[in-house]
Structure formats: C-alpha cells, structure tokens
Design a protein around this motif. Structure first.
Motif, PDB file in Angstrom:
ATOM      1  N   ARG A 170       0.764  -1.117   0.234  1.00  6.43           N
ATOM      2  CA  ARG A 170      -0.173   0.240   0.143  1.00  6.43           C
ATOM      3  C   ARG A 170       1.133   1.623   0.261  1.00  6.43           C
ATOM      4  O   ARG A 170       0.426   2.381  -0.845  1.00  6.43           O
ATOM      5  N   GLN A 171       2.018   0.819   0.653  1.00  2.16           N
ATOM      6  CA  GLN A 171       2.836   2.592   0.680  1.00  2.16           C
ATOM      7  C   GLN A 171       3.613   2.814  -0.444  1.00  2.16           C
ATOM      8  O   GLN A 171       3.879   3.710  -0.894  1.00  2.16           O
ATOM      9  N   ALA A 172       4.155   2.027  -0.836  1.00  2.00           N
ATOM     10  CA  ALA A 172       4.788   2.026  -2.602  1.00  2.00           C
ATOM     11  C   ALA A 172       3.467   2.113  -3.336  1.00  2.00           C
ATOM     12  O   ALA A 172       3.705   2.601  -4.156  1.00  2.00           O
ATOM     13  N   PHE A 173       1.955   1.624  -3.580  1.00  3.68           N
ATOM     14  CA  PHE A 173       0.851   1.872  -4.920  1.00  3.68           C
ATOM     15  C   PHE A 173       1.052   3.179  -4.669  1.00  3.68           C
ATOM     16  O   PHE A 173       1.173   3.931  -5.347  1.00  3.68           O
ATOM     17  N   LEU A 174       0.723   3.949  -2.966  1.00  4.60           N
ATOM     18  CA  LEU A 174       0.443   5.454  -3.174  1.00  4.60           C
ATOM     19  C   LEU A 174       1.421   6.032  -3.516  1.00  4.60           C
ATOM     20  O   LEU A 174       1.561   7.109  -3.843  1.00  4.60           O
ATOM     21  N   GLY A 175       2.629   5.460  -3.121  1.00 10.36           N
ATOM     22  CA  GLY A 175       3.789   6.732  -3.722  1.00 10.36           C
ATOM     23  C   GLY A 175       4.041   6.728  -4.838  1.00 10.36           C
ATOM     24  O   GLY A 175       3.779   7.996  -5.344  1.00 10.36           O
ATOM     25  N   ALA A 176       2.965   5.632  -5.970  1.00 10.19           N
ATOM     26  CA  ALA A 176       3.092   5.388  -7.641  1.00 10.19           C
ATOM     27  C   ALA A 176       1.716   6.389  -7.253  1.00 10.19           C
ATOM     28  O   ALA A 176       2.068   7.280  -8.739  1.00 10.19           O
ATOM     29  N   LEU A 177       0.939   6.369  -6.358  1.00 10.43           N
ATOM     30  CA  LEU A 177      -0.066   7.010  -6.866  1.00 10.43           C
ATOM     31  C   LEU A 177       0.219   8.422  -6.723  1.00 10.43           C
ATOM     32  O   LEU A 177      -0.531   9.672  -7.853  1.00 10.43           O
ATOM     33  N   LEU A 178       0.854   8.858  -6.139  1.00 11.26           N
ATOM     34  CA  LEU A 178       1.342  10.197  -5.262  1.00 11.26           C
ATOM     35  C   LEU A 178       1.936  10.826  -6.817  1.00 11.26           C
ATOM     36  O   LEU A 178       1.821  12.069  -7.326  1.00 11.26           O
TER      37      LEU A 178
END
Length: 516
Positions: A170-178
């Motif tokens: 989730r942290q990596a996915f949200l970072g990519a989404l940011l």
C-alpha cells in the motif's frame, strides 16, 4: 491590449482549472475557464506508458500479493515444515532390528593350541535381535503438544508476513499514485504552457511584444519541466517497487510505449517516449527564442500502470477504543504469544526427562552346528536360544536438570518478548493514531480553502494583468504558487492515505486502509 494578448491570457487561465492536456481539443482563444469540462479524477487519467503495461488498481494488487508475494509464500512454507515436524513428533520411537551370523569358529586347547578351525555360513547359524525404546513420562504426548504450538506459531507468522507485506504494498502503491497525480499536473501545465508560448511567438511575429518578453516566459518554464522529469522518475520507481512486491520483474517489459494524442506525445525512440518532432518555427526569428523549451524524454515503459482515486478522502468509521482493543490480536503479537506457549510446552517436555526411558533388547539365535553331548543318544539338529535385556541410563540427573534450567530460561525469554511485542504494538498504534489525526487536519486545511485561495489569487493576478496592473511574470509567479499548492495538496492526501494504511497495520484491524 490586442486580441492576441487576450488569447494568450486565456491560454494561461487554463492552468488554473483542468490540465489542458486532458481537456477537449479546442482553440485556446475560444475556451475560457468557465467553459472547462468537469475536473478529471487525479490518479485515473491516462498516461503514455508502455504497450505491455496493464492498469492495476490497489484492490487487484492486494489480491495478487496474497498469491504471489515471496515473503508470504516463504511463511506458508514454514507452516508446511511445522506440520511435517508434527508427524515426526507424534510417532513412536523406532524399533531396531538386528540380524547377524557367526562367520568363523575355532577351538583353543589348554596349552593354547588352535583346533577345529572352520568357516560358517548363515544357513548354519543366525542371530536376530529387536531393540525397543519404552518412553516414560508421556513424552510422546508432550512432543505432539509442542509441535502443535509450533504449527500455531507458524500460521500466525503467515498472517504477520501478510500484514507487513500489505502495508509495504500500500505504501509503494500510494507513492506511485502520488507521483502519477503530480505527473498529471505537470503534464497539464506543460501543455498549457506550450499553447501560451505558441501565442506569444505569434505576437512576436506580429510585433505586438518584444523578444525579451518571450525569452522571460521561456526561462520561467524550467521549473515546470523539472516537475515533469522528477515526477516521471518517481512514478517509474514507485511502479517498480510495486512490481517487486508482486514477484514481477520490474525490468521485464516490452520495449516501446503507447501514445496519447491529447498530450501530443508519440514514441520516437524504441523504449522511450518523446514529443513529436519539432516543427519549424516559421513565425519566430532565428535566435535564443527559437531553441527548444521542453525536455525530450517523457516517461519510460513500466511494468504496471497504477490507477486509483487519489482524491478520495475515506472516513475512518471506527473509534480509537475499538482499534486499541484489536492491538492484542495483531499478528505479530499473536506470534510472540504462541512462541511463548511453545516455550512452555518445550519446558514440560524437557521436565519429562526426569522419567528415565527403558530400552528393551530381545534376541533369538539358532545354530545348526554340531553341539552333541558325548553321551547323547539322540543327535541334535539345531540349538535355539532366546535372550531379554533391559537397560536404563544412569547418572543423568545433572544433564536433565541442566536441560530443564535451559528450557525454563527460554520460556522466560519468550514471555518477556511477548510482553514487549504487545507494548511495542500499542506504541505503534498510538503513533499511527496521532499520524491519522494530524494528516487529516492538514488535508482538511487544503480541502477547506487553501486550494481555493491559491486559485483565486491566480485569477486575481490574471485579471490585474489584463487591466495592465501586473506583468506576465507576476502571472507566472502566481501560477507557481498554485502549482505548488496543488502538489502539496497531493502530498497531504498521500500522507493521510498512508497514515490510514499504517493505522491498519498497527491496530491489526482490517478495513481501515483506504479503498481507492
């Protein structure tokens, strides 16, 4: 002020609304801000990624992680190991069978002479033995109980590995989404600036503005180009992190890239994306003003194309007290508790060593060698003999008591680790709750008026420029403030969504993490 200047202002005004790259293709002069289409959702707009990159949502990534994440798979193998060891622990000590035969025989006289030497075959004599270990003190039951505790601990470790890996995903996915949302903003800014620059070039050709105005505008574009490249790099790195957590090779993608006509970007070099070939600027005199003002590379192909409603602000929907109660059932806390229970079962097993085991040896021998007595009237054909031996270990008290002391100390260690794990979990929960409160407060600040104020400041600066009270550079400064505010708002959304994910990890209560 000429009509072409107003057209340039309208092109700049597009920056305060929807990124013009994702708007319907209309002439800039005929598209005032009030006529803009509804704002697109950040994190869902199409990007020019590689042709093999499939869209990936957070829910799809989480489902794939359960089946493909290597850390979770390794933890599952640990359960298989523990279950196999349970089969061994529940089995009886194996009996031992021995079979032997005398291979030679000779007789020795009183004077030391050797007589009657002969070699024997197994058909003439055979010895068979059976050795059985009889356990005392319910050792088999205690071994099975200890193995059961180990299975429970291994199962809890699977849940803990899944909890930790889900948070990392989730942290990596949200970072990519940011990075994706910031890249969408940067690409929209670039497209609008491109149109404005085209209008300024036209004005320069018509003699409405001096070349210095166009050069100052071009010099002011540099920061926006840096935003494009930095966010493109961050997006590629974020997608690579997601791919690694899903056991996919982040570098395994087809060369080449897709194209997005709305951005005016087409693949030009295999494996890279670049703007279309520059057209000759017939309306711009040769010189510094005719030099390129945009970077060539836009976005490299990626393994996945992450998608999600980055503007979503989910509500928590659960009280702090309810979350605090769930900390005790957090996976790593349960692992520590079960390891403590396994240490207790191991101590009981070691204490059973005070009951000495008995080894039973039974044997049978048969010999067909000549064994007749001198005065025997009935000649013997074979002699059968049976034996029974019981053996008990002695002088074991020091060894047993030392093992018991070791097991008791290990149980004490496991108990202390379990208590420390619970306290650490509660500390992480307290920090995660505070992070949710603070990030939500900051996000409310942006959602409640900070963005609106930045947009209003830009519009007022633009109107003042139309009235002749501000310069074009003042408008660009206001645009930078607006752009920075949008990026900071994205960062605030990211911080809040990550805080929710961290709160689920810290509390052990599912359903807290955002669903985008």
């Amino acid at each position: 002020m000429t009509m072409s200047m107003r057209a340039a202002l309208l092109g700049l005004a597009l920056l305060s609304g929807v990124p013009a790259a994702f708007a319907q293709a209309q002439p800039p002069a005929a598209q005032p801000p009030a006529a803009q289409p509804p704002a697109a959702r950040p994190g869902t707009l199409p990007l020019p990624v590689g042709a093999s990159a499939q869209p990936l949502t957070l829910a799809e990534a989480e489902a794939a992680l359960v089946e493909r994440n290597l850390t979770v798979l390794a933890a599952r193998r640990g359960v298989d190991v523990a279950r196999a060891q349970r089969l061994v622990a529940g089995a009886l000590p194996p009996a031992q069978v021995s079979v032997g035969s005398s291979v030679a025989q000779f007789s020795e006289t009183r004077n030391g002479a050797i007589r009657g030497t002969r070699y024997l075959s197994p058909s003439n004599n055979i010895n068979v033995g059976l050795t059985v270990l009889v356990e005392r003190g319910s050792k088999r039951t205690l071994r099975s109980r200890f193995a059961d505790r180990q299975i429970e601990g291994a199962e809890a470790q699977v849940l803990d590995a899944l909890r930790t890996s889900l948070f990392q995903l989730r942290q990596a996915f949200l970072g990519a989404l940011l990075a994706r949302a910031n890249l969408e903003v940067a690409l929209g800014n670039r497209a609008s600036l491109d149109r404005t620059e085209q209008l300024l070039r036209r004005q320069l050709r018509d003699g409405a503005i001096p070349e210095g105005d166009l050069l100052r505008f071009q010099a002011s574009r540099l920061q926006f180009e840096i935003d494009v490249t930095s966010n493109a790099q961050a997006y590629a790195a974020g997608v690579a992190a997601v791919a690694a957590l899903l056991a996919a090779d982040p570098a395994a993608f087809q060369q080449g890239a897709g194209q997005l006509a709305a951005l005016g970007i087409n693949p030009r070099v295999t494996g890279a994306l670049a703007p279309p070939p520059e057209r000759p600027r017939t309306g711009t005199p040769a010189g510094p003003a005719s030099a390129p003002t945009a970077v060539r590379t836009i976005l490299s192909p990626v393994a996945f194309d992450v998608r999600g409603r980055f503007d979503a602000i989910p509500e928590l929907g659960i009280s702090r007290e309810e979350l605090a109660q769930g900390v005790a059932s957090r996976a790593d806390v349960v692992v520590a508790e079960r390891q403590s229970a396994a240490a207790s079962a191991n101590r009981l097993l070691v204490e059973a060593g005070r009951s000495r085991d008995v080894t039973v040896d039974s044997s049978w021998g048969r010999s067909r060698l000549s064994q007749d007595l001198p005065d025997s009237r009935d000649r013997l054909n074979a002699i059968n003999s049976f034996g029974l031996t019981l053996s008990v270990p002695i002088f074991t008290s020091r060894i047993v008591e030392g093992n018991i002391a070791t097991a008791a100390a290990q149980q004490g260690q496991a108990d202390a680790i379990a208590r420390a794990a619970l306290l650490q979990a509660r500390a992480e929960f307290a920090g995660a709750w505070a992070s949710v409160e603070q990030t939500r407060s900051l996000l409310n600040l942006y959602a409640g008026g900070a963005l609106g104020r930045a947009e209003e400041a830009y519009r007022s600066t633009e109107q003042a420029y139309v009235a002749g009270g501000r310069t074009l550079l003042d408008v660009l400064d206001a645009l930078r403030v607006l752009n920075a505010t949008r990026i900071q708002a994205n960062q605030a959304r990211y911080a809040y969504l990550v805080a929710l994910s961290q709160l689920e990890q810290a509390s052990g209560v599912s359903g807290v993490a955002p669903r985008l």
